[in-house]
Write an enzyme that holds these catalytic residues in place. Structure first.
Site, mmCIF file in Angstrom:
data_model
loop_
_atom_site.group_PDB
_atom_site.id
_atom_site.type_symbol
_atom_site.label_atom_id
_atom_site.label_comp_id
_atom_site.label_asym_id
_atom_site.label_seq_id
_atom_site.Cartn_x
_atom_site.Cartn_y
_atom_site.Cartn_z
ATOM 1 N N CYS A 217 0.848 -1.200 0.000
ATOM 2 C CA CYS A 217 0.000 0.000 0.000
ATOM 3 C C CYS A 217 0.875 1.238 0.000
ATOM 4 O O CYS A 217 2.110 1.159 0.040
ATOM 5 C CB CYS A 217 -0.940 0.016 1.206
ATOM 6 S SG CYS A 217 -0.067 0.190 2.785
ATOM 7 N N CYS B 293 3.455 1.620 2.766
ATOM 8 C CA CYS B 293 4.698 0.858 2.555
ATOM 9 C C CYS B 293 5.673 1.639 1.680
ATOM 10 O O CYS B 293 6.848 1.798 2.031
ATOM 11 C CB CYS B 293 4.392 -0.490 1.896
ATOM 12 S SG CYS B 293 3.312 -1.574 2.821
ATOM 13 N N ASP C 246 8.897 27.692 -32.385
ATOM 14 C CA ASP C 246 9.972 28.178 -33.235
ATOM 15 C C ASP C 246 9.580 27.874 -34.687
ATOM 16 O O ASP C 246 9.064 26.800 -34.984
ATOM 17 C CB ASP C 246 11.277 27.468 -32.880
ATOM 18 C CG ASP C 246 12.433 27.936 -33.733
ATOM 19 O OD1 ASP C 246 12.749 29.131 -33.684
ATOM 20 O OD2 ASP C 246 12.988 27.102 -34.476
ATOM 21 N N ASP D 150 13.621 22.737 -32.220
ATOM 22 C CA ASP D 150 14.406 21.587 -32.654
ATOM 23 C C ASP D 150 15.883 21.870 -32.797
ATOM 24 O O ASP D 150 16.658 20.961 -33.108
ATOM 25 C CB ASP D 150 13.877 21.057 -33.994
ATOM 26 C CG ASP D 150 14.267 21.954 -35.159
ATOM 27 O OD1 ASP D 150 14.419 23.180 -34.948
ATOM 28 O OD2 ASP D 150 14.431 21.438 -36.276
ATOM 29 N N ASP E 281 17.720 26.500 -29.684
ATOM 30 C CA ASP E 281 16.439 26.450 -28.974
ATOM 31 C C ASP E 281 16.597 25.906 -27.556
ATOM 32 O O ASP E 281 15.682 26.033 -26.742
ATOM 33 C CB ASP E 281 15.443 25.550 -29.720
ATOM 34 C CG ASP E 281 15.043 26.119 -31.080
ATOM 35 O OD1 ASP E 281 15.028 27.355 -31.200
ATOM 36 O OD2 ASP E 281 14.758 25.331 -31.992
#
Length: 779
Positions: free
Chosen positions: A39, A42, A466, A666, A670
């Site tokens: 649970c 634990c 971008d 990309d 960036d």
């Protein structure tokens, strides 16, 4: 899709140059498989134990996956020390006897899989024994309801019979609850097992006393009633919940298993001039591998000869095959559709794209979302509070009930409170949704780095795109070709392409790509000459051919006809680059070249806007070019003339307006903006640097992936909130009802057996709600 569009995976970690972290001792990350957690209490206890261990920088324990992810300083502690910390907390660390094969693309821990299968089989046997005996115990216990039948059977004999039937349920089916509760007691903690053990143990011990010493109860004015049916049925119902829960947990990791199942088992390798089929583990860097139609690509590499179309859906989610030729990159586990080819192996084992995807998804599934903190805080004190409530319930009923009923009623309500309050649903609410959500993202080509990124994406209200390589293709393409009247297009393109094939300039490549569909004939080229910053010239099939800008034409004293001058001016007003082509000193054509918008960009941006997001574009181009592209895709706000070093500043500017910003890019320039944004999203064709700074990586260069990422994050967070709501409401309402607060008004009490059934179903309902994400599709 060319090789430049190929998916790349971010490295495991990246430190900014010059950072303090770069000079300090690097942390090491390790994953432990922990047995025995049942649970949220634990997992919280194990996490606290690890976090307090010297040398541990951070520890996250995932109940659903049964894994602990630990960042630690190797100079202060090692894996054996981490294992000892877990064992001191009362739990077991699973260690494979046989080390994993590092050279295998996806080395499986077969021992772990076998252990889980055996544990599940053992759990089912425990349940089958419990339910089988409970089905006998229940009707025998109900004989008490028919005095005419009970008069024919000795009550002491019946009770002893029920005792003998209950003992196997207690000692075999329920044994692990009591062992775990004893371990918790020794370590000063409490968990779900504690509640189950105390509840069923109290009912059994009371029944045992009533069986062995019935006269003691009679002297007190009490009927010596037994509750063996309660003990056996509660254990059976809880085990039923655990069986269903275990099956559902296996489904939450279906995405990982599916990815691991994609890898090829063998490869056809050239060895000493011979074609040899070898196991995938024996493939080495530099090997040449042959792939025939219908076969899987064994590992990552570069095509040396041949061409084909490959199904890369398992990586990118893109259903259309991708054309590949010599020089293009191929990836392990992708499916070769049509042609045959030979490629050189460039990556094996854990370095392959597929293996890294699995690693990233596993890390994401083991991470913790900020929303889980509330559940963790409650779980940390939940079990002790429940025990106090249960004892208070017992005391209240014992004090207020009728003398002849006080002990049975106090006991029944005490047990009901303990059983219904088990916090399983609370502990499973968040991690199961995270596991399914991140796995579903991977199936659709969206790699989510961690649960925090998933939650942050849910809060995003502004998307900053971008332009170059994100909205557009990031490479020049011929958009217009205007020739002089009287020129034959095929003959003209043959001359121009022959010249441009000698150049490596991006604009020259754009002209070559433009002419490819026409299949122009190859012509001989001599005297090639590049004019730096202006163009190129050569003798093609005996004719002087020249392509370049207006400056080159002026130098060569070549004049423009009015028609071509007008065409060039029109292209310039559209913010396009103009190439002028001359043959034998006469201008014959002009090209319009631009970075073209991807086919899917406008539709994706429209869908983002329909989701209530503001989409903003950012570019280093001038305002005229920016306005043209923004108009094409339906963006009303944009930043133009943005220098690379200023991109992160634009993110900060939007954040200063109170916006939660997702930056999509990309390129290397960036990376600072991706890191600065609330959520950084890197396109799959981008650089490793960009993706190392990103929270989410799109495996294909398509803004539809952003739509998927945002939509999936919203659906996952909705699922988590639903799970937490059900878990909180269940316990908030269930405990008072179990305590008997409705009894004065309705005369109704909650049977401990119903409480056990409700508790089991609550955990299963949370898991099933999370599993709905597996069928999630972006609308």
């Amino acid at each position: 899709m060319h090789s430049s569009d190929s998916p790349q995976i971010p490295p495991a970690s990246a430190e900014p140059a010059g950072s303090l972290a770069a000079t300090a001792e690097a942390t090491h990350t390790d994953i432990l498989i922990i047995e025995g957690m049942t649970c949220a209490s634990c997992s919280n206890f194990v996490e606290r134990a690890l976090s307090r261990t010297p040398g541990v920088q951070r520890a996250t324990v995932n109940l659903a996956s049964e894994k602990a992810t630990i960042d630690y300083l190797p100079s202060q502690i090692d894996r054996s020390g981490l294992k000892a910390a877990v064992e001191q907390a009362g739990y077991t660390v699973h260690e494979p006897v046989t080390p994993l094969v590092a050279s295998a693309p996806l080395a499986k821990d077969e021992e772990l899989e076998e252990r889980k299968a055996q544990a599940y089989a053992h759990l089912r046997r425990r349940f089958q024994v419990a339910v089988g005996l409970a089905l006998v115990i229940m009707p025998l216990s109900m004989l008490m309801l028919w005095p005419s039948l009970l008069s024919r059977i000795s009550t002491p004999l019946l009770n002893y019979g029920l005792l003998l039937l209950t003992l196997p349920v207690l000692l075999y089916s329920g044994r692990e609850f009591y062992v775990a509760a004893w371990k918790n007691l020794r370590h000063g903690t409490a968990s779900m097992d504690t509640l189950i053990a105390v509840g069923t143990g109290a009912a059994f011990l009371y029944s045992l006393a009533a069986t062995v010493a019935p006269h003691f109860f009679m002297r007190q004015g009490l009927m010596p009633e037994v509750y063996y049916d309660t003990t056996a049925t509660i254990i059976a119902l809880i085990l039923l919940g655990k069986v269903l829960e275990s099956r559902a947990k296996q489904q939450t990791s279906a995405a990982i298993k599916a990815l691991m199942g994609l890898q090829a088992k063998t490869a056809r390798v050239l060895r000493n001039g011979q074609e040899v089929d070898v196991p995938i583990e024996q493939v080495q860097l530099g090997d040449e591998v042959l792939v025939r139609p219908g076969e899987k690509v064994a590992t990552d590499g570069v095509i040396l000869s041949g061409q084909s179309s490959l199904d890369e859906a398992m990586l990118t989610g893109e259903s259309l095959p991708v054309e590949k030729r010599a020089g293009d990159v191929v990836f392990g586990a992708t499916l070769n559709k049509t042609g045959a080819f030979r490629f050189r192996v460039t990556k094996v084992g854990a370095d392959t794209v597929l293996a890294q995807i699995v690693r990233l998804v596993e890390e994401a599934q083991g991470s913790r979302a900020p929303i889980q903190r509330l559940a963790d805080k409650i779980s940390a004190v939940f079990v002790p509070v429940v025990i106090v409530i249960a004892i208070s319930t017992f005391a209240a009923w014992f004090a207020l009930a009728e003398p002849g009923q006080r002990l049975p009623l106090a006991l029944i309500n005490f047990v009901a409170v303990l059983i219904i309050a088990c916090p399983c649903a609370l502990g499973l609410a968040t991690p199961t949704a995270i596991m399914v959500g991140t796995g579903r993202g991977a199936e659709q080509g969206v790699l989510i780095r961690n649960a925090e990124a998933l939650e942050n994406a849910y809060q995003v209200n502004t998307i900053l795109l971008d332009k170059t390589g994100t909205i557009t293709r990031g490479e020049p393409a011929v958009t217009d070709f205007v020739k002089e009247v009287g020129q034959v297009e095929a003959e003209l393109l043959a001359l121009l392409v022959a010249l441009e094939r000698q150049s490596e300039h991006p604009l020259a490549e754009a002209v070559v790509r433009y002419a490819e569909p026409t299949k122009v004939s190859a012509l001989p080229v001599t005297d090639f000459r590049a004019y730096e910053g202006r163009g190129a010239g050569a003798t093609v099939a005996g004719r002087a051919v020249l392509i370049g800008n207006l400056r080159l034409l002026t130098e060569q004293a070549i004049h423009l006809s009015p028609e071509l001058q007008q065409a060039a001016n029109q292209l310039l007003t559209e913010a396009k680059t103009v190439l002028y082509a001359a043959v034998d000193g006469e201008l014959v054509a002009v090209f319009g070249v631009a970075d073209t918008v991807r086919e899917t960009s406008a539709a994706a941006i429209q869908r983002l806007q329909q989701q209530g997001l503001e989409v903003v574009m950012m570019t280093g181009d001038n305002a005229q070019t920016a306005a043209r592209v923004a108009g094409q895709v339906g963006i009303s706000r944009f930043f133009a003339d943005v220098l690379p070093q200023d991109k992160a500043g634009k993110v900060k500017e939007l954040q200063a307006e109170g916006r939660v910003v997702a930056m999509v890019g990309d390129g290397i320039n960036d990376a600072p903006a991706l890191a600065k944004a609330d959520v950084g999203i890197a396109m799959g064709s981008g650089t490793d640097v960009a993706m190392a700074a990103a929270d989410i990586t799109l495996m294909r260069s398509d803004l539809q992936g952003v739509v998927t990422a945002i939509g999936l994050s919203r659906q996952t967070m909705r699922t988590i909130r639903q799970n937490l709501f059900f878990a909180f409401v269940y316990n908030t309402l269930g405990i008072p009802v179990a305590a008997g607060l409705l009894y004065p008004l309705t005369g109704w009490l909650l049977s401990p057996m119903l409480a056990a059934g409700a508790m089991a179903l609550s955990s299963v309902s949370v898991l099933l709600n999370s599993l709905r994400l597996r069928t999630y599709h972006i609308k």
